[in-house]
Design a protein around this motif. Structure first.
Motif, PDB file in Angstrom:
ATOM      1  N   PHE A  68      50.713  45.720  46.062  1.00  0.00           N
ATOM      2  CA  PHE A  68      49.476  44.973  46.856  1.00  0.00           C
ATOM      3  C   PHE A  68      48.415  46.024  47.476  1.00  0.00           C
ATOM      4  CE2 PHE A  68      53.294  42.740  48.080  1.00  0.00           C
ATOM      5  CZ  PHE A  68      53.130  41.345  47.154  1.00  0.00           C
ATOM      6  N   GLY A  69      48.669  47.442  46.971  1.00  0.00           N
ATOM      7  CA  GLY A  69      47.521  48.479  46.936  1.00  0.00           C
ATOM      8  C   GLY A  69      47.584  48.931  48.260  1.00  0.00           C
ATOM      9  N   SER A  97      38.831  33.474  41.858  1.00  0.00           N
ATOM     10  CA  SER A  97      40.001  34.286  41.734  1.00  0.00           C
ATOM     11  C   SER A  97      40.291  34.811  40.485  1.00  0.00           C
ATOM     12  CB  SER A  97      41.331  33.658  42.373  1.00  0.00           C
ATOM     13  OG  SER A  97      42.305  34.460  41.727  1.00  0.00           O
ATOM     14  N   THR A  98      40.484  36.126  40.214  1.00  0.00           N
ATOM     15  CA  THR A  98      40.671  36.600  38.874  1.00  0.00           C
ATOM     16  C   THR A  98      41.930  35.895  38.096  1.00  0.00           C
ATOM     17  OG1 THR A  98      41.769  38.355  39.769  1.00  0.00           O
ATOM     18  CG2 THR A  98      39.511  38.765  39.177  1.00  0.00           C
ATOM     19  N   MET A 124      42.228  35.644  49.058  1.00  0.00           N
ATOM     20  CA  MET A 124      42.130  36.437  50.089  1.00  0.00           C
ATOM     21  C   MET A 124      43.058  37.454  50.277  1.00  0.00           C
ATOM     22  SD  MET A 124      42.060  35.290  54.057  1.00  0.00           S
ATOM     23  CE  MET A 124      40.489  34.312  54.115  1.00  0.00           C
ATOM     24  N   PHE A 125      44.386  37.211  49.958  1.00  0.00           N
ATOM     25  CA  PHE A 125      45.429  38.327  50.107  1.00  0.00           C
ATOM     26  C   PHE A 125      45.274  39.309  48.900  1.00  0.00           C
ATOM     27  CE2 PHE A 125      49.603  39.996  49.560  1.00  0.00           C
ATOM     28  CZ  PHE A 125      49.970  39.945  51.005  1.00  0.00           C
ATOM     29  N   HIS A 126      44.803  39.056  47.695  1.00  0.00           N
ATOM     30  CA  HIS A 126      45.280  39.897  46.727  1.00  0.00           C
ATOM     31  C   HIS A 126      43.777  40.547  46.268  1.00  0.00           C
ATOM     32  CE1 HIS A 126      48.970  37.377  46.147  1.00  0.00           C
ATOM     33  NE2 HIS A 126      49.171  38.532  45.725  1.00  0.00           N
ATOM     34  N   GLU A 127      42.553  39.590  46.487  1.00  0.00           N
ATOM     35  CA  GLU A 127      41.181  40.357  46.061  1.00  0.00           C
ATOM     36  C   GLU A 127      40.247  40.610  47.022  1.00  0.00           C
ATOM     37  OE1 GLU A 127      40.463  37.095  43.147  1.00  0.00           O
ATOM     38  OE2 GLU A 127      42.588  36.957  42.498  1.00  0.00           O
ATOM     39  N   ASN A 128      40.260  39.968  48.109  1.00  0.00           N
ATOM     40  CA  ASN A 128      38.958  40.559  48.977  1.00  0.00           C
ATOM     41  C   ASN A 128      39.514  41.001  50.131  1.00  0.00           C
ATOM     42  OD1 ASN A 128      39.122  37.696  50.493  1.00  0.00           O
ATOM     43  ND2 ASN A 128      38.730  36.827  48.268  1.00  0.00           N
ATOM     44  N   GLU A 131      36.978  46.708  46.718  1.00  0.00           N
ATOM     45  CA  GLU A 131      38.207  47.478  46.938  1.00  0.00           C
ATOM     46  C   GLU A 131      39.266  46.862  45.710  1.00  0.00           C
ATOM     47  OE1 GLU A 131      40.945  49.978  47.915  1.00  0.00           O
ATOM     48  OE2 GLU A 131      39.097  50.114  48.629  1.00  0.00           O
ATOM     49  N   ALA A 132      39.343  45.684  45.424  1.00  0.00           N
ATOM     50  CA  ALA A 132      40.159  45.282  44.367  1.00  0.00           C
ATOM     51  C   ALA A 132      39.532  45.481  42.933  1.00  0.00           C
ATOM     52  CB  ALA A 132      40.526  43.791  44.581  1.00  0.00           C
ATOM     53  N   THR A 133      38.764  46.286  42.829  1.00  0.00           N
ATOM     54  CA  THR A 133      38.161  46.576  41.675  1.00  0.00           C
ATOM     55  C   THR A 133      38.213  48.079  41.316  1.00  0.00           C
ATOM     56  OG1 THR A 133      35.949  46.967  42.165  1.00  0.00           O
ATOM     57  CG2 THR A 133      36.369  44.769  42.037  1.00  0.00           C
ATOM     58  N   GLU A 134      37.915  48.443  40.163  1.00  0.00           N
ATOM     59  CA  GLU A 134      37.732  49.796  39.912  1.00  0.00           C
ATOM     60  C   GLU A 134      36.691  50.573  40.564  1.00  0.00           C
ATOM     61  OE1 GLU A 134      35.679  50.312  35.699  1.00  0.00           O
ATOM     62  OE2 GLU A 134      37.831  50.603  35.658  1.00  0.00           O
TER      63      GLU A 134
END
Length: 614
Positions: free
Chosen positions: A139-140, A441-442, A462-466, A186-189
């Protein structure tokens, strides 16, 4: 928990060592450097938590010298993995989780990460194949950046360790998009600095022959589980998982504690620690250290709830009065250490973890992740209206929950009547359905995503992507600026898989958000905290600060020539006016003040990061 740096090929030590030392705050206890032939330089700044002896030193090489690892994070189930490896013939010379990680990789290769319960960013060099293996946790929770600069590949825990290898620092092409979309980069490169990329969470990477290949090893949607048929069974299973998650995270050779807000999530965490210790199921006897940020006289102060918890558990607490003027002179230094942009000042959080460290505590178990996982935010609560649309009783319940969760302060926080809330939401949702718009969502094309109810889909993103990836980054920085490690039991991957498999009614209903947490932890908490409905986030009381302690600072900075000429601020003159409205008490809106800070922070960031380097 540490800071790591690596370059391919080797770097001269006169460049590498200063670059590594930019991460000293992450690892103040010691450092290590290995230059392996001309192939790779590996550096590590150590925060000693497990096996405090030199045997836990990094970079760590295996007995043959073929493999070398640098590792930032913790593998909480390392004892169980170690026992399995010993059964397969592996010998250990330390009691560290780093050696377990390295030998797990030697035994199982890239598949080893699926066995880890923990948080990590690490690199393993194979001398024979000239291959670098990189991995970041599911989860980063732990950061990892990389860059290809000419013929040199660089990876590190923070961007600043890469800066010495760059001729100039420039903002990225996406900078202005990122400052407008703080929760979505944050969830991108994407990174604020041109030429640096963010290694994605839940991914592995292999660098060989001058090329980095990245692939995904974890998707929560591939790990959904069967749940008990009854709600009571779900509560009992959640309690078992949460207690075990806390138990594993209490493994430490140094003092542990908690950052306690007085809200449900942090209170549940320390209550579980107390229960485990009381029943001789804890891995640490020295855990009774609670630290509470206090904002006396402001709508954000929850310290009286935190005291209820510590009194109930029979432990003491350290209350930290957040007085901005005491630390405001360090603001640019904090921005340099923080590296990124956010919607609120980092000061309260940095001050809290500074006090944690000053009191001899190096590890905290905190409640992060529960809001995003279990619906602690108002918009997430509203999304369940679509799932309850055929039930008037449940619809009314959700609307009441929504109203009850609004901060009690009626000056700074606006309210809307329930019928208007419902109508507005449903009209928008119906319009989206008519236009065949999917939940953003991706992963919205994944077959298991489509099996989730509307509420779960929203929380998944919300949890994984933003929201959560941004908060994980923030708290990594807040704590590591002070050499403190945060562990997050709500983010145990077993809990994440279980909660994502639950229906919305187990997460919101019967008058409450995070329903299953309240029912599971109620036996261990004071009722005033378990069944409290209002929510106050850990933020800065920005309106109060702008109108009192920091009034002159805001006026001075927005009237300075450097600010008015800044090309990092979209419209300096308009922002100057908006800040003046707050400072002069023409507006008391928390949302307006927070927007002012968000719009101002790129300027402060530029002064702290770009000008420091250039």
């Amino acid at each position: 928990m540490c800071g790591i740096l690596g370059t391919i090929p080797c770097s001269p030590n006169e460049i590498f060592k200063p670059a590594l030392d930019t991460l000293t705050h992450r690892g103040p206890d010691s450092y290590g450097i290995e230059h392996i032939g001309q192939d790779i330089s590996l550096g590590h700044r150590r925060l000693s938590i497990l096996d405090l002896s030199p045997k836990g030193h990094q970079p760590m090489l295996d007995d043959s010298g073929r493999y070398a690892v640098i590792f930032n994070g913790e593998i909480y189930n390392f004892l169980e993995i170690k026992k399995e490896l010993e059964g397969l013939g592996h010998k250990f010379r330390s009691t560290s989780d780093t050696e377990v990680l390295l030998k797990a990789y030697i035994e199982w290769g890239e598949e080893s990460v699926s066995r880890f319960n923990g948080m990590w960013a690490f690199g393993i060099w194979d001398r024979d194949t000239k291959q670098l293996f990189l991995s970041r946790d599911r989860f980063g929770k732990k950061p990892l950046f990389y860059s290809q600069i000419g013929d040199t590949f660089v990876f590190a825990s923070e961007m600043k360790a890469i800066f010495p290898y760059m001729e100039t620092l420039e903002v990225s092409e996406d900078f202005h998009w990122m400052k407008r979309n703080i929760f979505f980069y944050e969830a991108t490169e994407k990174c604020l600095i041109k030429g640096i990329k963010r290694f994605p969470a839940g991914h592995n990477g292999v660098f060989k022959g001058g090329r980095l290949t990245i692939y995904r090893y974890w998707n929560t949607l591939d790990h959904l589980v069967g749940v008990p048929d009854t709600y009571q069974g779900q509560v009992e299973h959640f309690r078992e998982l949460f207690m075990d998650a806390c138990k594993l995270r209490m493994r430490s050779d140094v003092t542990i504690g908690t950052a306690l807000s007085g809200g449900l999530d942090s209170s549940a965490t320390i209550a579980a620690m107390a229960h485990l210790s009381k029943n001789n199921r804890s891995y640490s006897d020295d855990w009774q250290h609670a630290f509470v940020a206090s904002f006396p006289g402001t709508p954000l102060d929850e310290s009286h709830y935190a005291k209820m918890v510590t009194d109930h558990l029979g432990i003491g607490a350290t209350f930290v009065d957040i007085e901005p003027l005491r630390h405001w002179g360090k603001l640019e230094e904090y921005f340099y250490l923080f590296e990124d942009l956010y919607i609120t000042s980092p000061l309260p959080m940095i001050m809290l973890y500074e006090t944690v460290k000053a009191n001899g505590v190096t590890v905290t178990l905190d409640g992060h992740g529960a809001d995003e996982l279990l619906s602690g935010y108002q918009q997430g609560n509203l999304e369940s209206l679509w799932d309850a649309r055929w039930s008037p009783t449940r619809t009314k319940d959700i609307l009441n929950i929504y109203q009850d969760s609004i901060n009690e302060d009626k000056v700074q926080y606006e309210r809307m009547n329930s019928s208007k809330v419902y109508t507005t939401f449903m009209v928008r949702k119906l319009a989206k359905k008519a236009l065949r718009k999917k939940m953003p969502s991706t992963d919205n094309n994944h077959p298991n995503f489509r099996k989730l109810d509307n509420h779960a889909q929203y929380l998944y993103a919300m949890f994984h992507e933003n929201i959560l990836p941004t908060l994980l980054r923030n708290y990594d920085r807040y704590a590591m600026i002070n050499g403190v490690e945060i562990r997050m039991p709500f983010m145990d991957h077993r809990i994440v898989s279980f909660v994502n498999s639950l229906p919305y009614s187990s997460k919101i209903g019967n008058g409450y958000t995070k329903r299953i947490v309240r029912d599971a932890l109620d036996p261990y908490l004071p009722k005033e905290v378990t069944w409290r409905k209002t929510k106050v986030g850990f933020s800065s009381p920005i309106v109060d600060w702008m109108q009192n302690d920091l009034k002159e600072w805001f006026l001075d900075i927005t009237h300075s020539g450097a600010f008015l000429r800044s090309d990092l601020v979209s419209d300096p003159k308009t922002l100057q006016k908006e800040i003046g409205n707050i400072v002069n008490r023409e507006s008391h809106s928390f949302a307006d003040a927070q927007k002012c800070w968000t719009d101002l922070s790129p300027y402060i960031w530029g002064e702290a990061v770009l000008k420091r380097r250039n």
